[in-house]
Design an enzyme around this catalytic site. Structure first.
Site, PDB file in Angstrom:
ATOM      1  N   HIS A 238      15.970  49.684  48.018  1.00  0.00           N
ATOM      2  CA  HIS A 238      17.218  49.738  47.313  1.00  0.00           C
ATOM      3  C   HIS A 238      18.452  48.973  47.637  1.00  0.00           C
ATOM      4  O   HIS A 238      18.247  48.762  49.433  1.00  0.00           O
ATOM      5  CB  HIS A 238      17.809  51.178  47.039  1.00  0.00           C
ATOM      6  CG  HIS A 238      18.398  52.287  48.291  1.00  0.00           C
ATOM      7  ND1 HIS A 238      19.557  51.326  48.396  1.00  0.00           N
ATOM      8  CD2 HIS A 238      18.164  52.961  49.319  1.00  0.00           C
ATOM      9  CE1 HIS A 238      19.781  52.294  49.388  1.00  0.00           C
ATOM     10  NE2 HIS A 238      20.028  52.645  50.249  1.00  0.00           N
ATOM     11  N   CYS A 254      16.427  54.338  55.462  1.00  0.00           N
ATOM     12  CA  CYS A 254      16.073  53.450  53.603  1.00  0.00           C
ATOM     13  C   CYS A 254      16.261  51.636  53.717  1.00  0.00           C
ATOM     14  O   CYS A 254      16.525  51.623  55.252  1.00  0.00           O
ATOM     15  CB  CYS A 254      17.192  53.667  52.450  1.00  0.00           C
ATOM     16  SG  CYS A 254      16.953  55.065  52.060  1.00  0.00           S
TER      17      CYS A 254
END
Length: 300
Positions: A238, A254
């Site tokens: 992301h 992440c």
């Protein structure tokens, strides 16, 4: 391991414009290489906050008319100027041109007067075959995400990765290893309108402080969920609103990219796209020299 909660609601080509007569309809058909291709005239500007709803409506309408299964990804890849426009909504790209954007969702991404084309069966098959041969390759200590198509490098992007530490996360209610996990897997979900929640304290937030200390609303850019080694551990690909953190072990696990690159990755990574996350210290740089990277997770 759940590192970030997100919830979903629910080559280059020039733009073509024309002024329709009163008798002309919203779309028309033209013959292209013995097959029929639909051209869709956009009669009003579409902003990012309405973009996905608009694209979904086009897909729903024309899927009944095409001899193949039409999807958002096929439609946009057939109109690559859309990706270019989405990339240019990146906060840091805009600020470099002295254009401050407080609310990215209000930006126009499909201008009035432009046209979209619904690809014919031949072109759509070519795009679908391209998806099948695409690989998202991530090398953690190199801080690089690469997109390959049939072993050919298409894109290379800088990233940030998980920190080499353990921390109690209020979201999961336990201590978590924040390192980005390695392995083979695939893309399993897209979150097109994510909520931003800090997993450390479970606090949802709606604005962000940029690298230049200016505050903006959070952008609407899809998050991509991965499944690695058969496990969905909340490890997402992301965008980050702080580009200065790229090239660092900074996240809660992440893989972070800049905003512009996130749009490209999203449209090159439909569901079931293959993902390889590795930890290779020995690499060859662009000059062809063999180098050894810093062991950021102290694996040796």
């Amino acid at each position: 391991m759940l590192l970030l909660l997100v919830i979903a609601h629910s080559c280059n080509e020039k733009r073509k414009t024309f002024k329709p007569n009163a008798s002309e309809k919203m779309s028309k058909k033209v013959y292209v290489e013995d097959s029929i291709e639909n051209l869709i005239f956009i009669d009003k500007a579409i902003t990012i906050e309405n973009y996905f709803q608009f694209i979904d409506s086009i897909v729903s309408k024309y899927d009944t008319l095409t001899p193949y299964k039409l999807s958002e990804h096929i439609l946009v890849r057939a109109n690559p100027w859309i990706i270019d426009t989405l990339q240019n909504t990146d906060y840091y790209k805009r600020i470099s041109k002295d254009s401050f954007v407080f609310d990215q969702k209000k930006m126009v991404v499909l201008p009035k007067g432009t046209m979209l084309k619904v690809p014919d069966a031949v072109f759509a098959k070519k795009i679908k075959n391209s998806f099948k041969s695409t690989l998202i390759d991530i090398n953690i200590p190199e801080f690089k995400l690469r997109i390959y198509n049939a072993s050919k490098l298409v894109y290379e992007f800088p990233i940030r990765v998980g920190r080499d530490e353990e921390m109690y996360l209020e979201m999961s209610g336990r201590v978590q290893d924040l390192k980005t996990k390695t392995g083979e897997g695939q893309i399993v979900n897209h979150v097109r309108n994510p909520r931003y929640i800090n997993p450390v304290n479970n606090h949802e937030y709606f604005v962000t402080k940029r690298d230049d200390d200016k505050v903006t609303k959070l952008p609407q850019i899809p998050f991509i969920e991965t499944e690695i080694n058969g496990i969905r551990n909340g490890q997402l690909i992301h965008p980050t609103t702080n580009a200065v953190t790229l090239g660092k072990a900074y996240s809660n696990g992440c893989v972070g990219t800049n905003e512009a690159d996130a749009w490209v990755i999203y449209y090159y990574a439909p569901i079931e796209t293959k993902v390889h996350i590795r930890y290779d210290l020995n690499v060859v740089n662009k000059e062809g020299d063999s180098i050894v990277l810093k062991d950021i997770y102290n694996k040796k």
